[in-house]
Design an enzyme around this catalytic site. Structure first.
Site, mmCIF file in Angstrom:
data_model
loop_
_atom_site.group_PDB
_atom_site.id
_atom_site.type_symbol
_atom_site.label_atom_id
_atom_site.label_comp_id
_atom_site.label_asym_id
_atom_site.label_seq_id
_atom_site.Cartn_x
_atom_site.Cartn_y
_atom_site.Cartn_z
ATOM 1 N N ASP A 1 -5.773 2.754 -26.062
ATOM 2 C CA ASP A 1 -6.134 2.543 -24.661
ATOM 3 C C ASP A 1 -6.251 3.866 -23.918
ATOM 4 O O ASP A 1 -5.560 4.846 -24.243
ATOM 5 C CB ASP A 1 -5.075 1.695 -23.951
ATOM 6 C CG ASP A 1 -5.093 0.247 -24.392
ATOM 7 O OD1 ASP A 1 -6.118 -0.188 -24.944
ATOM 8 O OD2 ASP A 1 -4.078 -0.439 -24.181
ATOM 9 N N PRO B 1 0.805 -1.225 0.000
ATOM 10 C CA PRO B 1 0.000 0.000 0.000
ATOM 11 C C PRO B 1 0.840 1.278 0.000
ATOM 12 O O PRO B 1 0.362 2.320 -0.457
ATOM 13 C CB PRO B 1 -0.829 -0.115 1.287
ATOM 14 C CG PRO B 1 -0.868 -1.571 1.583
ATOM 15 C CD PRO B 1 0.450 -2.111 1.130
#
Length: 278
Positions: free
Chosen positions: A173, A93
């Protein structure tokens, strides 16, 4: 391109190794995957890879020794293949947010070693000794690093030459430089009318310039609604032209047709103060 993954659950990586475009590319030898289980580098009968945290607290912490031994084995295997030392990335994280630029950078190299943590965390001494970077998918916590590692691998492998059937697919994309880093426009396919909803007329016109403009405007509209910071980033890089700026100004009601330039929103009048009175 070679990926080495240090994980307690190597079977999870069959998803990218065997299925879809990444599976086909793996079978073609365009990239390779090697999994290293820390339990294989333990020396006790229970194959222990975790222990209680010093200082107390809930959960268990992955031990430095088995992880470092697994990384060393991966580096040695890469060297035997004639590859240089790979960067070592911990999925965590606290890491830097993985994005399209990160995937492109990874795809341009010859691979990486990914560390999939579990439990409450990883002994900091292993991080200090072996890890060269930390990667995060976002501001949330997973049960382990495997799912994040799968995303990292997939995003990079699909950018390798020859992986996608149409080489231009990746250029369209979201976040790609060819789209000025913006979100992709909506897509439609058959039938032409579905449940009373038709395909937008511009896409049926056969007029390539009109189709390109429609897609650009939908991309701008979607981005300003969902990810306005990407608009500011594109503007700062000089990727928005006059037509883009006009369309954005029309969306926000700041376009002045008479002057052909965006007008600034008028600031509210300043309330009069007693000292302003004559």
């Amino acid at each position: 391109m070679r990926f080495d993954v240090v994980t307690l659950f190597p079977e999870m990586f069959g998803v990218v190794r065997d299925l879809g475009v990444t599976g086909r590319a793996h079978a073609q030898g365009r990239w390779s995957l090697h999994a290293w289980n820390p339990r294989d580098f333990t020396h006790d009968v229970h194959r222990t890879v975790d222990d209680r945290p010093y200082g107390g607290g809930p959960g268990m912490v992955m031990m430095a020794g088995p992880l470092e031994a697994a990384v060393n084995a991966a580096q040695e295997a890469r060297a035997a293949q004639g590859l240089g030392r790979a960067p070592v990335a911990l999925l965590a994280p606290v890491g830097r947010r993985y994005d399209q630029a990160g995937a492109e950078s990874l795809a341009a190299g010859d691979g990486i070693i990914l560390i999939c943590g579990r439990y409450e965390g990883v002994d900091q001494r292993f991080i200090d000794r072996c890890v060269t970077q930390e990667i995060s998918l976002g501001d949330f916590v997973l049960s382990g690093g495997e799912i994040a590692a799968l995303a990292v691998i997939d995003a990079a492998v699909r950018l390798l030459p020859g992986v996608l059937n149409d080489g231009d697919s990746a250029l369209q994309d979201s976040f790609n430089d060819t789209l000025s880093g913006l979100l992709d426009s909506p897509h439609y396919t058959r039938p032409e009318v579905y449940e009373g909803e038709p395909v937008p007329a511009a896409l049926l016109s056969g007029h390539h310039a009109n189709i390109a403009r429609w897609r650009r405007e939908r991309s701008l509209a979607l981005t300003v609604a969902r990810r306005p910071e990407l608009i500011e980033s594109a503007r700062a890089r000089g990727w928005l032209d006059k037509a883009d700026e006009r369309y954005l100004a029309e969306l926000t009601g700041t376009w002045d047709p008479a002057s052909e330039t965006p007008r600034r929103k008028r600031k509210p009048a300043r309330p009069a103060k007693a000292s302003d009175a004559s």
